[in-house]
Scaffold this active site. Structure first.
Site, mmCIF file in Angstrom:
data_model
loop_
_atom_site.group_PDB
_atom_site.id
_atom_site.type_symbol
_atom_site.label_atom_id
_atom_site.label_comp_id
_atom_site.label_asym_id
_atom_site.label_seq_id
_atom_site.Cartn_x
_atom_site.Cartn_y
_atom_site.Cartn_z
ATOM 1 N N ASP B 498 81.395 -68.953 -71.722
ATOM 2 C CA ASP B 498 81.759 -69.408 -73.293
ATOM 3 C C ASP B 498 82.082 -70.874 -73.109
ATOM 4 O O ASP B 498 82.510 -71.119 -71.873
ATOM 5 C CB ASP B 498 82.500 -68.248 -73.762
ATOM 6 N N GLU B 501 79.948 -75.995 -73.623
ATOM 7 C CA GLU B 501 79.392 -77.278 -74.245
ATOM 8 C C GLU B 501 79.619 -78.648 -73.576
ATOM 9 O O GLU B 501 78.728 -79.305 -73.624
ATOM 10 C CB GLU B 501 79.820 -77.331 -75.634
ATOM 11 N N ASP B 574 79.865 -68.840 -82.718
ATOM 12 C CA ASP B 574 80.811 -67.940 -83.531
ATOM 13 C C ASP B 574 80.348 -68.090 -84.972
ATOM 14 O O ASP B 574 80.609 -68.920 -85.854
ATOM 15 C CB ASP B 574 81.916 -68.995 -83.530
#
Lengths: 563, 922
Positions: B498, B501, B574
């Site tokens: 997770d 980015e 999300d």
């Protein structure tokens, strides 16, 4: 027996029909199947009745006998899935998986467990009976007391009224004697019922303007400090303050906006914390925040504190400190296990203790010594009135003082009686269960320590979570639920990003009241277990005994392989 | 969504500059066009005679180098960069490790160059062979590159710079008055190399719509962002960002970026364009008529329908791929031939995943598992989010909550279930944390602009970020997953990446500053969009290493880039528990599939917020068809495991999950198809019905493979649902067996029990109808084949089977069968590649049931060969669950082996009057 793989004894007669007729109906009557279709690993009946012994029908049920232990009915999905589900191994018969027969051992363990549980229940049932009896006695006592207090209240009220009248007449008569100021003060005070005046004192004391100021100060400080590039620690402190300030109830709804305007002036760390808090709901600061929130709640709602205080006074008369029922050395307390497959292992400590309130002294108005005090007062007042009536005017100074003294004393007593009446009424209107088995919970709190938190459950009152000096309210008493197997506490402190906190306490049979396993399965929705003799009901005991009997019946067969 | 915290195009100087350029303003011409080393090469130089155009005076005059190469199967690659022989200030970044090495071996050696007179403008064009039927063309003046159908009058397919918007900012020395710094909110980007952006227009011909360029929460067919009738819109942004509570219907950039676009049009044809570039990109889709006022300057052909697009990137080079199609599946295949085949996941990963932030402790895990057992609901994987760690230090356990992680995993593994733990790229700056200690000692962190370890804020607080662009660091990282290094891990533990980015809570736009420095002095701005890809790669390689190369990895990643499909699954991040986000999940997942990432899903139930029960049930019903099927929830939400909403809803959710398990053989076959060809598991309708215009912008329904159409229900308390069924063949309701006509929109009653799903006539679907605890126990279960006959009473389908976990399928250890039904006979034949030898994988599985839809009159028996035995044909339920369903023709217990060659012939009683008694079966 091969033929009846997966068939429960009750169903054997149904399947025996296959031997006599060419085909029998599926149990749901929708179709028919013949002998060759029975357990042929192909699902013909939508209800699975043709395949009790295979996994072919998704709705099927497989029965394993488990001689030496208890029979079990499995979902058909467990048949020949490579996992031993029946202790006799009968669910794995395709030869791919070897399942040892463990029924004897596990049956023995289960029976042992069951026996222990029964023992707990047996003892628990007795304790429960005693409790109920005790509750019955105490309650009827309390009811009688209440009635008596009410009667006394009537009499005393009459006396007090009379005294008050007399006193006021005296004052009128005395005309100039007291200074203007004194009259004012006295009349002011006397016009108010005494308990109200006490509450007023409370109220003014607990209305700290200071509290509001301090929040505002903090907020304005934040604004000023935001531009500074303080040290990391400073910044952290500020970040927390600003969050908690926003949460203090002044501007909760706009918190995001305020913060958004601010982000450009935040230090790197503050910014990091702020952005993280969007996902976590300010989790890192949560406890501080909650603490502040509860404080500020007090500031905002000044009536809450006095209410709370008077409640504590009300319940203060009870003391179970030395109650022999809850002897900590109780030998049986090892096994308060309720679940048959018991996985109960607590590392948590649990204790119960009464509220440590300052007890109001009721010794002068309660107790078996009965109403002698009332008679005394009545007598004294009678005497006074006789004197007063006799002399009429002008009034003797010492007699006036006596009237006043008598009035003060009597009205004080009256207010005590009234408060006792209200607390008793409050108590007796609670739901103590069908047999009043929860009567003893009143005024008690049960505690459990889990990691850094102490959970405190006070039936009929509230539940809290404490960490150090910070207290979070998990809920106020709501009611019993699920046929008195659950205690509900609702409307606790608000969660940052969730519902108001709430707590469910599941009750199970145990020899003493013991709070365990407090958990938060869903955000801000807590769950705890309370072992208590109140749940050791006879019906359940009978059920367990029957279960044990049926297990014992299988015993003589001993271990053998069904395959 | 905190809109203000993210830059828009106007706040992004390169985007603002590029967007304000006028069509035709490019003054470059192609010179010295020739063939060199099998490539077509040219120099792009500024046109001399343009004194009237004052803009030109400012342009650097150094020529650019253009190279065009042709690759097998209709792929043209075009690179434009500064001329290295002229000593540019810095080598511009080209993304390594994305292009499949095998692709490079497929280069065609160009031999000849044709010169033709240009139809437009004064000059000439140079033409080279590209592939059968297609040519690569350079127009010299003005400079344009395009692909056309072969021949002088060949139609244009794809072109670059037809609108003259090409611009390439060459690196230069800073001059006195240059202010290169860029400020955004409290952040300053030092921009030591100044402006270096690239922009150009790309035109897709014969196109009605363009698709692709994820990740955006928006429609499948990309809406124009500029042009007549378009309200002001941002361009589609490609910049990997951790966006809090993202909104639907927005061109805003999300967690991943794939600069690959496909077109599709009425002719049924598709083409594609891919720009391999990892810097921030912004892409405009230009609505028809956007350039009308420049038509006289541009002289574009008007006879062809066209979609124009504008591509803008902050840095890097032009490394662009043109895909000729001609069909949509061809384009996707061509794209994945460049960026890699999607990995074949393990079978368990295709099943249902149960996740929540957070399953708190071992007891919680045990209880959730026990509840699945109690309700007989299958699941394969239980997930642990960040709270399982000791202080968000990955590879550690909070030992108070998880004292015995190995035992916990073994307990799950005993029931064939796996566990996934989260491992993120931010490393807690804690001297006592071994990963941090090693990484800082070895200098493995990304550096800030001043050369110190970059220090940002994430879950653990102060954190640094591993520089995964460096292969040494990747292989160091991979070692961390060994059982010895990852204490508490077992072979049934897999990984979730997770925040890659990367998410930096206190960074500009919640990510890393663009002037941070990577291995080889590469600026973060140059590779930002690939950071998560490298992290995903390193983690997946770690799992491969851990299992001695025998166990296929499973790694879920939030960030992605072209090539991510080789390393695992992605999800749409999300999302929020509302109906619109349920709706947008479909175009998002379809887009990922089109751009090479078939293994994708959205959090079932919605991550943020509490879905009401109806929404949750609908989400399960739709999610059961997502290629990646996982329920997940934020930690502030109420618990929402399947059994918490009353018996009836538990049944509905269970039914949805069962549908997925029933179709696992079909899904797995599709994953293998994706692995072999790049064709996604779930597909837009137009991929299967390319000539049906009505499907082009339909993103509420989708195909699972070529056989199943699924229509979501996206509104509360829907009474009816409209379903467009494409094509001229019938469709069979998968619950009731009812036939519906194709080419028609049907208004159906919306059922609470399920969402509409249909099997296309002419297909055969393999199922496993028995339900188990998890996919693991289904291994030996028998198959059901569902045959839906088309109007010629024929159908075909296939099934792929292997061990579900190892890489041995690559050596031929698999079963691949083709089923064909025609003239009353079902035949199973081998599809496995003979080259690999085949027969290295065996299965004992049989076919227990064959269902025939669309057959009349009804046969009574069937003959199975070899063996020559007869079996009953009778009426039975279409699906076994849910009590007595509708009855359909069923061949009972043919019991042929799934791996064998066999035929089953049905006898229509009216034609074949058989006197032999129906054989009794054991």
């Amino acid at each position: 027996t091969e033929f009846f793989v997966g068939v429960s004894p009750e169903d054997e007669s149904y399947y025996k029909g296959l031997a006599s007729s060419t085909a029998i109906k599926c149990k749901d009557g929708s179709k028919k199947f013949n002998k060759s279709q029975f357990n042929d690993d192909f699902c013909d009946c939508p209800d699975g009745s043709d395949e009790p012994g295979t996994s072919a029908c998704p709705t099927g049920k497989f029965y394993c006998k488990n001689s030496g232990h208890a029979p079990v009915v499995l979902f058909s999905s467990r048949v020949n899935d490579g996992i031993c589900d029946c202790c006799d191994g009968s669910d794995e018969y395709d030869g791919k998986t070897k399942c040892p027969n463990t029924c004897w051992e596990s049956g023995k363990a289960a029976r042992e467990k069951l026996r222990k549980k029964i023992a707990t229940y047996e003892e628990g049932v007795t304790i429960r009976r005693q409790e109920i009896e005790k509750a019955r006695l105490t309650m009827s006592k309390e009811e009688a007391e209440l009635q008596k207090l009410k009667d006394e209240e009537n009499i005393l009220k009459g006396l007090v009224d009379k005294l008050k009248e007399t006193k006021e007449e005296e004052i009128k008569a005395k005309d100039i004697q007291p200074t203007q100021k004194d009259i004012h003060d006295n009349i002011g005070a006397e016009d108010q019922p005494p308990q109200d005046s006490a509450e007023n004192n409370h109220e003014s004391a607990s209305k700290p303007e200071l509290g509001v100021h301090s929040i505002e100060d903090r907020l304005s400080n934040d604004g000023a400090a935001g531009d500074q590039d303080g040290s990391a620690q400073n910044a952290e402190q500020l970040g927390e303050d600003s969050t908690s300030g926003g949460n203090a109830g002044l501007d909760t709804g706009n918190q995001d906006e305020n913060v958004a305007e601010d982000t450009e002036s935040l230090s790197k760390e503050e910014l990091g914390r702020l952005v993280a808090s969007r996902w976590t709901g300010g989790k890192t600061d949560e406890h501080k925040e909650e603490f502040d929130a509860s404080q500020s709640k007090d500031h905002q709602d000044p009536t809450e504190t006095p209410n709370e205080a008077s409640y504590e006074e009300d319940v203060g008369y009870i003391s179970d400190d030395d109650d022999p029922r809850y002897d900590d050395d109780d030998a049986g307390n090892e096994d308060h296990v309720d679940d048959f497959d018991g996985v109960d292992h607590y590392d948590s400590s649990s204790s119960q203790r009464p509220e440590s309130d300052d007890e109001l002294d009721f010794s002068d108005i309660t107790g078996t010594s009965g109403s002698s005090w009332l008679e005394k007062i009545q007598q004294r007042v009678k005497n006074i009135f006789q004197a007063v009536n006799f002399f009429q005017k002008p009034v003797n100074v010492s007699e006036a003082a006596q009237v006043r003294k008598e009035y003060d004393e009597s009205s004080g007593k009256l207010s005590k009686i009234q408060s006792r009446i209200s607390s008793l009424t409050q108590k007796l209107k609670q739901d103590f269960g069908p047999e009043k088995e929860f009567y003893s919970f009143y005024g008690q709190c049960f505690e459990s320590k889990q990691n850094k938190y102490v959970y405190k459950v006070c039936p009929f009152k509230q539940a809290t979570q404490e960490e150090g000096y910070s207290t979070t309210r998990l809920g106020s008493w709501e009611k019993f639920d699920e046929s008195y197997r659950v205690m509900q506490f609702l409307n606790g402190d608000k969660c940052w990003n969730g519902p108001d906190r709430s707590l469910k306490v599941r009750l199970r049979c145990g020899l003493k009241n013991e709070l365990t396993d407090v958990d938060e399965p869903s955000r801000c929705e807590y769950l705890a277990f309370l072992a208590t003799p109140a749940l050791c009901v006879e019906d359940k005991l009978k059920e367990l005994q029957e279960k044990l009997e049926s297990l014992n019946k299988d015993q003589p067969k001993g271990p053998h392989d069904e395959l | 969504w905190k809109k203000d915290e993210f830059r828009n195009c106007n706040q992004t100087p390169f985007c603002k500059r590029a967007r304000s350029r006028k069509p035709g303003s490019c003054s470059l011409i192609a010179a010295d066009v020739s063939i060199s080393d099998g490539d077509l090469v040219a120099k792009l130089i500024a046109k001399q005679s343009s004194q009237e155009n004052s803009e030109n005076q400012e342009k650097p005059t150094k020529p650019l180098v253009l190279t065009i190469s042709a690759y097998q199967d209709g792929v043209m690659r075009m690179k434009i960069d500064e001329d290295q022989s002229l000593g540019p200030r810095k080598k511009r970044f080209e993304v390594p490790d994305v292009i499949e090495p095998e692709f490079l071996n497929n280069k065609l050696w160009l031999q000849r160059l044709k010169k033709e007179k240009s139809e437009i403008g004064s000059g000439s064009i140079s033409v080279a062979y590209l592939s059968e039927g297609y040519e690569a063309v350079i127009r010299h003046d003005p400079f344009e590159v395009f692909v056309r159908e072969s021949g002088q009058n060949g139609k244009k397919l794809l072109s670059l710079n037809s609108n003259g918007l090409f611009d390439f900012e060459q690196l230069r020395e800073k001059e006195e008055n240059d202010d290169w710094e860029e400020k955004f909110r409290s952040h300053t980007d030092t921009r030591p190399y100044g402006p270096q952006s690239i922009s150009f227009d790309v035109s897709f011909y014969e196109a009605d719509f363009v698709y692709g360029i994820p990740e955006h929460a928006t429609s499948l067919a990309l809406k124009p962002t500029r042009g007549p009738g378009v309200d002001f819109s941002e361009p589609y942004r490609l910049f990997n960002l951790d966006v809090f509570e993202y909104v639907h219907d927005s061109p805003f950039g999300l967690y991943g970026s794939i600069p690959f676009m496909l077109s599709h049009g009425k002719s049924g044809g598709s083409s594609g364009f891919f720009w391999l570039n990892a810097a921030e990109m912004q892409i405009d889709v230009l609505g028809p008529g956007w350039n009308d006022e420049y038509s006289s300057v541009l002289m574009l052909p008007s006879d062809q329908k066209r979609v124009d697009t504008l591509w803008m990137s902050e840095a890097g080079v032009v490394d662009a791929f043109f895909f000729v199609g001609p069909g949509p599946k061809d384009v996707v295949r061509q794209y994945t031939s460049v960026t890699g085949a999607p990995a074949l996941p393990q079978l368990f990963a295709v099943a249902y995943h149960q996740c929540r932030w957070n399953y708190r402790d071992e007891e919680d895990v045990h209880n959730v598992d026990a509840k699945f057992e109690e309700h007989d609901i299958p699941y394969d994987v239980l997930w642990l989010d960040i709270e399982h760690t000791d202080g968000k230090k990955y590879f550690t356990w909070d030992r108070a909550l998880f004292p015995n992680p190995e035992e916990m995993q073994k307990k799950l593994a005993a029931k064939g279930r796996r566990m996934v733990t989260i491992v993120d790229p931010h490393i807690k700056r804690d001297e006592s944390y071994y990963i941090h200690k090693e990484a800082s000692d070895k200098g493995y962190y990304v550096k800030d602009a001043t050369g110190k370890d970059f220090d940002g804020w994430c879950w653990p607080g102060s954190s640094s970020y591993l520089d995964m662009v460096n292969p040494h660091i990747r292989s160091w990282w991979a070692e961390k997953f060994s059982y010895e290094n990852y204490v508490g891990s077992t072979p049934s533990l897999y990984i979730w990446n997770d925040m890659n980015e990367p998410s930096v809570f206190n960074g500009p736009e919640v990510t890393m500053p663009r002037d941070a420095l990577h291995f080889g002095d590469v600026e973060h701005r140059e590779l930002h969009n690939a950071y998560g890809y490298y992290f995903h790669m390193a983690t997946a390689n770690g799992l491969v290493k851990r299992g001695d190369g025998k166990d296929r990895p499973f790694v879920l990643s939030r960030a992605f880039f072209p090539g991510s499909q080789r390393y695992g699954a992605v999800w749409t991040g999300d999302n929020t528990a509302d109906w619109e986000q349920l709706r947008v999940s479909v175009p998002m997942i379809l887009t990922l599939g089109l751009t090479g990432i078939p293994f994708a899903g959205a959090d079932v139930g919605g991550f943020f917020g509490n879905p009401d029960t109806e929404l949750l049930v609908r989400w399960y019903q739709l999610g059961a068809y997502y290629p990646f099927f996982r329920a997940h929830a934020h930690h502030d939400t109420k618990r929402r495991e399947p059994w918490l909403f009353g018996e009836q809803n538990t049944e509905r959710i269970k039914e949805a999950i069962h549908v997925r398990y029933m179709l696992l053989p079909y899904f797995y076959t599709l994953f293998r198809e994706a692995n072999a060809s790049g064709i996604p598991v779930v597909r837009p309708l137009w991929m299967e019905f390319p000539a049906d215009e009505k499907t082009f912008s339909n993103d509420e329904a989708f195909m699972v493979g070529n056989s199943i159409l699924v229509q979501g229900i996206y509104t509360e308390r829907a009474k009816h649902v409209s379903v467009y069924l494409p094509g001229d063949q019938s469709w069979y309701d998968m619950k009731t067996g009812t036939a519906y006509k194709g080419g028609v929109t049907h208004k159906l009653e919306a059922l609470e029990e399920s969402i509409p799903s249909f099997q296309r006539a002419g297909t055969i679907i393999p199922r496993k109808d028995r339900f188990r605890r998890s996919s693991t126990q289904m291994e030996n279960d028998p198959y059901t084949l569902v045959i839906a006959l088309n109007s010629s009473k024929a159908a075909e389908g296939e099934v792929y089977i292997d061990d579900g976990k190892s890489f041995e399928f690559q050596q031929g250890a698999y079963i691949h069968r083709r089923f064909t039904f025609s003239k009353g006979r079902l035949a199973s034949s081998n599809m496995a590649s003979a080259a690999l030898g085949g027969n290295k994988f065996a299965s004992q599985c049989t076919v227990e049931r064959i269902i025939l839809l669309g057959l009349s009159p009804e046969p009574k028996t069937a003959l199975v060969e070899p063996g020559n035995h007869k079996v009953d044909v009778e009426r039975g339920p279409l699906v076994l669950r849910g009590g007595s369903g509708p009855s359909v023709l069923t061949i009972r217990k043919p019991n042929v082996n799934i791996a064998d060659d066999w035929t089953i012939t049905i006898f229509i009683t009216s034609l074949h009057i058989s006197s032999s008694p129906i054989p009794k079966l054991k």
